[in-house]
Every structure is written in structure tokens, then in C-alpha cells.
Design an enzyme around this catalytic site. Structure first.
Site, mmCIF file in Angstrom:
data_model
loop_
_atom_site.group_PDB
_atom_site.id
_atom_site.type_symbol
_atom_site.label_atom_id
_atom_site.label_comp_id
_atom_site.label_asym_id
_atom_site.label_seq_id
_atom_site.Cartn_x
_atom_site.Cartn_y
_atom_site.Cartn_z
ATOM 1 N N GLU A 91 0.832 -1.207 0.000
ATOM 2 C CA GLU A 91 0.000 0.000 0.000
ATOM 3 C C GLU A 91 0.860 1.248 0.000
ATOM 4 O OE1 GLU A 91 -2.931 -2.085 3.272
ATOM 5 O OE2 GLU A 91 -2.267 -0.040 3.588
ATOM 6 N N CYS A 111 5.883 -7.802 7.276
ATOM 7 C CA CYS A 111 6.904 -7.286 8.201
ATOM 8 C C CYS A 111 7.300 -8.386 9.172
ATOM 9 C CB CYS A 111 6.349 -6.085 8.972
ATOM 10 S SG CYS A 111 7.572 -5.392 10.126
ATOM 11 N N GLU A 158 9.398 -2.862 7.950
ATOM 12 C CA GLU A 158 10.412 -2.207 8.775
ATOM 13 C C GLU A 158 11.571 -1.864 7.838
ATOM 14 O OE1 GLU A 158 11.031 -0.990 11.941
ATOM 15 O OE2 GLU A 158 12.937 -0.555 10.967
ATOM 16 N N SER A 210 9.284 4.284 16.675
ATOM 17 C CA SER A 210 8.022 3.767 17.228
ATOM 18 C C SER A 210 8.310 3.151 18.586
ATOM 19 C CB SER A 210 7.431 2.735 16.267
ATOM 20 O OG SER A 210 7.075 3.359 15.063
ATOM 21 N N LEU A 211 8.319 3.978 19.603
ATOM 22 C CA LEU A 211 8.730 3.522 20.942
ATOM 23 C C LEU A 211 7.573 2.801 21.660
ATOM 24 C CD1 LEU A 211 11.422 3.700 22.475
ATOM 25 C CD2 LEU A 211 10.398 5.539 23.831
ATOM 26 N N CYS A 328 -1.922 1.422 8.847
ATOM 27 C CA CYS A 328 -1.051 0.860 7.822
ATOM 28 C C CYS A 328 -1.234 -0.644 7.726
ATOM 29 C CB CYS A 328 0.402 1.157 8.182
ATOM 30 S SG CYS A 328 0.759 2.893 8.069
#
Ligand code: SAH
Ligand code: SF4
Length: 340
Positions: A91, A111, A158, A210-211, A328
Site C-alpha cells: 500500500e 513485516c 520495517e 516507534s517507541l 497501515c
């Protein structure tokens, strides 16, 4: 392996024309179609002769991807489902606002990180995207929605686990497509070895981490151990990137009810961000059919206020896109559900 025309640089185009007995100025014409107009399909390169168009189409993926489906939300966010040359799907999303057009690009098919709340990681990794395929997302999006102001690598995958191809993509965007690195953001789940390579690029790209949790215990409830790194190592790597790129970074924080949304989490997160000159971006969770829930509005407001009291900078992701496919990976997940 068939190369992708989208990633060809002027030198390679010149060599191609020489080797195939086309005059050198043809390489300049292809270069201009590609890098000025984002046209990858030779059939749309109007000033090329038919034999050159046919040769390009035979020798390159030009393009390898096609739009399979478009979902447009009432606020004009367009999500394109792209079908790749091997029938896989990814996408890209075009997000207009009053002042800016932002593209959200994918870096992998699936991912391998497998964050428990994310639709993209549900079936693991199918394969990496090549640089040509990532550049095709940019070109296909541009032809459809216009030249974007910002690019964020926050779609499926990622990117720092596909570092070599991502680096070629980033450098090509800057050097060939003349896109400012200050308008490009790479988002990572905190893959530290990739972050170190990203720092070594030493260009002014933006970083989003992205914590999702200020401590390792909370983080372990969201991200499987295989590719999860300690918070302290992630922050150290982000600091290194900030120094190398001369940019502040962003801590992305997806708020999930009962997991990472307590006042203690907010306080700790705010202090961490303040100490490291980082910005915080809160993302209220988009439910994807699993067990995780979005916190109530009041909890999100309180969380934001607690952060503000620590002195840290915080923004909230503006919620755009139709509810059912906003997060996403959800369109691809719907398309491939049951398939693999
Ligand atoms: N793999 C990279 C980039 C892609 S994910 C990364 O994790 O940063 C981009 C962002 O979308 C991440 O911050 C992720 O946490 C967030 N995200 C994924 N699924 C989501 C969902 N269902 N609701 C809200 N945010 C989500
Ligand atoms: Fe992968 Fe990012 Fe989704 Fe985690 S949030 S599974 S790293 S795409």
C-alpha cells in the site's frame, strides 16, 4: 533479474542507449521523463521512438507495479493498493492537508517484526521491496495525486531491516528526484543495527522511532522478542542519528488501552523525550480486529496533558482516512486475508 527503470540513474541510461544503438540524447529524454515528471511507463514518454519504448519495456520493469484498488476517504485521503510484478500487494497512502501533501510509503511485503497490534506484521515477512519498487510507489503516487511535500516511510514493513534498498531509494530521491532530505522521514520500530547504518548516511533525513513504551517491560507486551531492542539502546542510537543528521527526532507512541496509557507511562515518556530533545507523536490506536483497544478520549487527553507538564513537546496524529482501513497494512491484510 529484470532491473527497474525507476531506479536507473543518468549514467546507466546513457550506457543503455549506447549499448542498444540509440543516440545519447535519448538518455537525456528518458532521464527527464523519469526524474522531472515521475513517468516510469515508456508508453507515456511521448517523444521517444517506438523501438526505444519497446526495448525499455522488454529490458526493464517499467513499471513493475500497478494500482489494483483505490480507497478514498471522505477527507480525500487516498490509499492505493499496488499489485507488484509477482502478484504481491503493498500500500501507499496520499494524505492531503490544507497546506501539504504527504505520501506514506511501504518498504517490505509484510513485516518480520510482528508487533502484536499491527496488521502489517500479522503474517510475517514475504519479501523486501527493491529500491525500484519503493521509487515506483513515489512515482505512481505523484502521477495520481501530484508531487508530495513530505514523504514518510511508515507504510508496510520495517525499512531499516531492508537497509541497502532503502538507502538507494533515499539517495535516489534526493540526488535524482531532487527531493529535500529534510522532507523525508524514516520510521523504525527500533531496529538498532539498522539505525546505526542510517546514522552513517549522514544526510538530513528525519527519524521517527516507534517507541510505544518508555520501559522494556511494557514494550515486551507489544513487540515480540526476536527483533526487539532495549529502550536505552534505541534512544542511544536515535541520539546518534540526531547528531549525524542534525535533526530532532520523533517518538511515535501508539496508545493502547490498559497497556501503555497510564499517567506513569506518560510521565516517564515525557521526561525521556525532554531529556533527549525529542518530540512525541501520540497515535490513538486503530483497532484491527485483535484484542487491543483504543483508550477512551479522556484517557488520551490526560496522557497528553501529563506529557505537557514534563515540558516535552507533544503532538497528536491527526486522524485521517476511512476508519476501517486507516491503519497501515489494513488494506493489504483485507486483500490477502485467507490467501496466505
Ligand atoms: N515498521 C515501522 C514503520 C511502519 S509502522 C515502524 O514500526 O515504525 C508505522 C507506524 O504505524 C508505527 O508507529 C506503528 O506503531 C503504527 N501502527 C501500526 N498499526 C497501527 C494501528 N493499528 N493503530 C495505530 N498505529 C498503528
Ligand atoms: Fe512491522 Fe512497524 Fe507493524 Fe511493527 S508496527 S509489525 S515494525 S510495520
Amino acid at each position: 533479474m529484470t532491473p527497474f527503470l525507476a531506479v536507473a540513474n543518468p549514467e546507466e541510461l546513457k550506457n543503455y542507449c549506447r549499448e542498444h544503438n540509440f543516440p545519447a540524447f535519448r538518455a537525456g529524454q528518458i532521464d527527464s521523463w523519469l526524474h522531472t515528471h515521475c513517468v516510469v511507463d515508456p508508453d507515456m514518454m511521448k517523444n521517444l521512438p517506438a523501438d526505444l519504448k519497446a526495448a525499455l519495456k522488454q529490458d526493464f520493469h517499467a513499471p513493475g507495479s500497478r494500482i489494483a484498488e483505490i480507497s478514498t476517504s471522505p477527507d480525500q485521503v487516498e490509499k492505493l493498493l499496488l499489485k507488484l510484478h509477482d502478484n504481491e500487494y503493498i500500500e501507499m497512502v496520499a494524505i492531503p492537508s490544507e497546506k501539504r501533501l504527504t505520501f506514506c510509503l511501504s518498504t517490505q511485503v509484510g513485516c518480520p517484526v510482528g508487533c502484536l497490534f499491527c496488521a502489517s506484521g500479522r503474517n510475517g515477512l514475504t519479501r523486501n521491496l527493491s529500491a525500484g519498487e519503493m521509487l515506483e510507489e513515489f512515482c505512481i503516487g505523484t502521477l495520481r495525486a501530484g508531487r508530495p511535500d513530505n514523504l514518510v516511510f511508515m507504510g508496510i514493513g520495517e525499512g531499516l531491516l531492508n537497509f541497502d534498498n532503502l538507502a538507494v531509494t533515499l539517495n535516489t530521491l534526493v540526488d535524482q528526484f531532487k527531493f529535500s532530505p529534510r522532507r523525508i522521514t524514516v520510521s523504525t520500530s527500533g531496529f538498532v543495527p539498522g539505525m546505526k547504518k542510517f546514522a552513517a548516511l549522514k544526510r538530513e533525513f528525519n527519524l521517527a522511532v516507534s517507541l510505544h513504551a518508555p520501559d522494556d517491560n511494557t514494550r515486551s507486551k507489544l513487540i515480540p522478542p526476536k527483533l526487539r531492542y532495549p529502550v536505552a539502546e534505541i534512544i542511544a542510537a536515535a541520539d546518534e542519528i540526531a547528531k549525524a543528521n542534525n535533526r530532532q527526532y520523533t517518538l511515535e507512541y501508539t496508545l493502547i488501552a490498559g497497556i501503555n496509557d497510564s499517567p506513569e507511562h506518560a510521565e516517564k515518556l515525557g521526561r525521556l523525550a525532554f531529556a533527549h530533545h525529542a518530540k512525541i507523536n501520540l497515535i490513538p490506536y486503530n483497532e484491527t480486529g485483535g484484542a487491543f483497544r483504543r483508550p477512551p478520549a479522556k484517557v488520551i487527553d490526560d496522557f497528553e496533558n501529563t506529557i505537557l507538564n514534563t515540558g516535552a513537546r507533544v503532538t497528536r496524529r491527526i486522524e485521517r482516512g476511512s476508519a476501517e482501513t486507516a491503519a497501515c497494512g489494513q488494506l493489504r491484510a483485507a486483500k490477502t486475508a485467507g490467501g496466505k
